[in-house]
Design an enzyme around this catalytic site. Structure first.
Site, short mmCIF file in Angstrom:
data_model
loop_
_atom_site.label_atom_id
_atom_site.label_comp_id
_atom_site.label_asym_id
_atom_site.label_seq_id
_atom_site.Cartn_x
_atom_site.Cartn_y
_atom_site.Cartn_z
N ARG A 76 1.71 -1.06 -5.44
CA ARG A 76 0.34 -0.33 -5.35
C ARG A 76 -0.28 -0.08 -6.63
NH1 ARG A 76 3.48 2.93 -0.60
NH2 ARG A 76 3.20 1.65 0.85
N ARG A 104 -6.42 -9.69 -4.78
CA ARG A 104 -6.26 -8.35 -3.95
C ARG A 104 -5.51 -8.48 -2.21
NH1 ARG A 104 -5.49 -4.16 -0.25
NH2 ARG A 104 -5.57 -2.30 -1.29
N LYS A 107 8.19 -5.19 2.84
CA LYS A 107 9.06 -3.69 4.28
C LYS A 107 9.68 -4.45 4.81
CE LYS A 107 3.87 -1.06 3.75
NZ LYS A 107 2.88 -1.70 4.48
N ASN A 128 0.34 2.65 6.57
CA ASN A 128 0.33 3.99 5.98
C ASN A 128 -1.06 4.55 5.79
OD1 ASN A 128 0.78 6.64 4.29
ND2 ASN A 128 2.88 4.86 3.02
N GLU A 187 -3.54 4.72 2.64
CA GLU A 187 -5.85 4.33 3.02
C GLU A 187 -6.10 5.57 2.26
OE1 GLU A 187 -6.31 2.51 6.52
OE2 GLU A 187 -3.89 1.14 6.72
N THR A 236 -6.16 -7.21 4.45
CA THR A 236 -4.68 -7.69 4.39
C THR A 236 -3.39 -6.95 4.54
OG1 THR A 236 -5.87 -6.51 1.62
CG2 THR A 236 -3.75 -5.63 2.31
N GLU A 284 -0.59 -9.55 5.57
CA GLU A 284 1.27 -9.07 6.25
C GLU A 284 1.15 -9.45 7.37
OE1 GLU A 284 1.24 -4.81 4.86
OE2 GLU A 284 -0.74 -4.74 3.83
O1 PRE Z 1 0.25 -0.11 0.68
C1 PRE Z 1 0.98 -0.89 1.32
O2 PRE Z 1 1.68 -0.53 2.01
C2 PRE Z 1 -0.33 -1.76 2.12
O3 PRE Z 1 0.28 -2.27 3.74
C3 PRE Z 1 -1.16 -2.09 1.79
C4 PRE Z 1 -2.66 -1.25 2.25
C5 PRE Z 1 -3.80 -1.49 1.41
O4 PRE Z 1 -4.79 -2.66 1.47
O5 PRE Z 1 -4.33 -0.94 0.84
C6 PRE Z 1 -2.48 -1.36 3.54
C7 PRE Z 1 -2.64 -0.70 4.73
C8 PRE Z 1 -1.51 0.15 4.53
O6 PRE Z 1 -1.60 0.66 5.76
C9 PRE Z 1 -1.65 1.02 3.09
C10 PRE Z 1 -2.42 0.23 2.08
#
Ligand code: PRE
Length: 257
Positions: free
Chosen positions: A16, A157, A168, A194, A198, A242, A246
């Protein structure tokens, strides 16, 4: 984060932090791109005003292929955080290979959303960040150059989603394995999301656009990137893509067990 030390790469906090650093790179490149109009000729295949000998694609594709060919020779795509737009055109490095320890599943290079990223960039993002809709024939090279840098930054990114997904998965193998076996895509989306993270990203982007998007000594001057556009790009395009990376990565994760 050090790609030679797998434990640093799969630490969600490090991932992050790296995503936060990438925000600055992307914002400053958006600002660079905002000095030019949209320049549709750069993206049109076989544009009559921009003929390229022995090539049927767009000027951007031609320039991007050439850039990736050179960058592949200096090892860019050996790094697990880099994804080529034209994987079938890249060349063998002239530098000796670096043996990165494997942190991602072996199929990871096949999770490649660059086609979609390029499409979203050309058809949506350029219209939000450009100076105006129109051509500028004297700046085609500058536009393609900054487009390539922006596309590569956005790609890095968005494909960082693979590291997030792997972290995860490793943090809760039983849960993810069950959802993967049941092809529970909705469940996977729910678990990787999360909302607090976000929201924090979007809040931070608002502040960054306020600060970086205008000359700090002339607050009334012309704004280069607005908080509204930056938040829209992240909320509607960057974060959803993103998450797509995932989910796509996770859906195949049991192949590598
Ligand atoms: O940081 C995370 O846990 C991610 O999965 C990355 C990310 C993002 O694109 O920044 C994507 C999904 C989550 O809801 C939060 C942030």
């Amino acid at each position: 984060m050090d790609f030679l030390k797998p434990e640093t790469v799969l630490d969600l906090k490090n991932i992050r932090d790296e995503l936060v650093r990438m925000e600055d790179t992307i914002i400053f490149k958006f600002i660079e791109r905002s000095h030019f109009p949209t320049c549709p000729a750069v993206y049109k295949e076989r544009d009559p005003g921009l003929r390229i000998p022995d090539f049927d694609g767009s000027f951007l594709d031609w320039a991007l292929i050439k850039a990736e060919m050179t960058q592949s020779q200096i090892r860019r795509f050996e790094s697990p955080d880099e994804t080529p737009f034209f994987p079938d055109k890249i060349l063998k490095p002239i530098l000796p290979s670096i043996n990165y320890p494997r942190v991602l599943a072996t199929y990871s290079p096949e999770v490649n959303f660059n086609g979609e990223i390029k499409d979203v960039y050309i058809n949506q993002i350029t219209h939000l960040i450009s100076k105006y809709d129109g051509e500028c024939w004297e700046n085609l090279g500058s536009v393609a150059t900054i487009d390539i840098e922006l596309l590569q930054s956005l790609s890095r990114r968005i494909h960082f989603g693979k590291f997030v997904a792997e972290a995860k998965f490793q943090a809760d193998r039983p849960l993810y394995s069950k959802m993967i076996r049941e092809r529970d895509i909705e469940g996977i989306y729910e678990n990787i999301t999360n909302s607090a993270v976000e929201e924090k990203i979007l809040e931070r982007l608002c502040v960054k656009a306020e600060v970086y998007g205008v000359d700090p000594t002339d607050k009334a001057g012309q704004r280069k990137i607005t908080p509204a556009y930056l938040v829209k790009i992240y909320r509607e395009l960057v974060i959803p893509l993103t998450k797509k990376v995932e989910v796509d990565y996770l859906l195949r994760r049991l192949e590598s067990e």
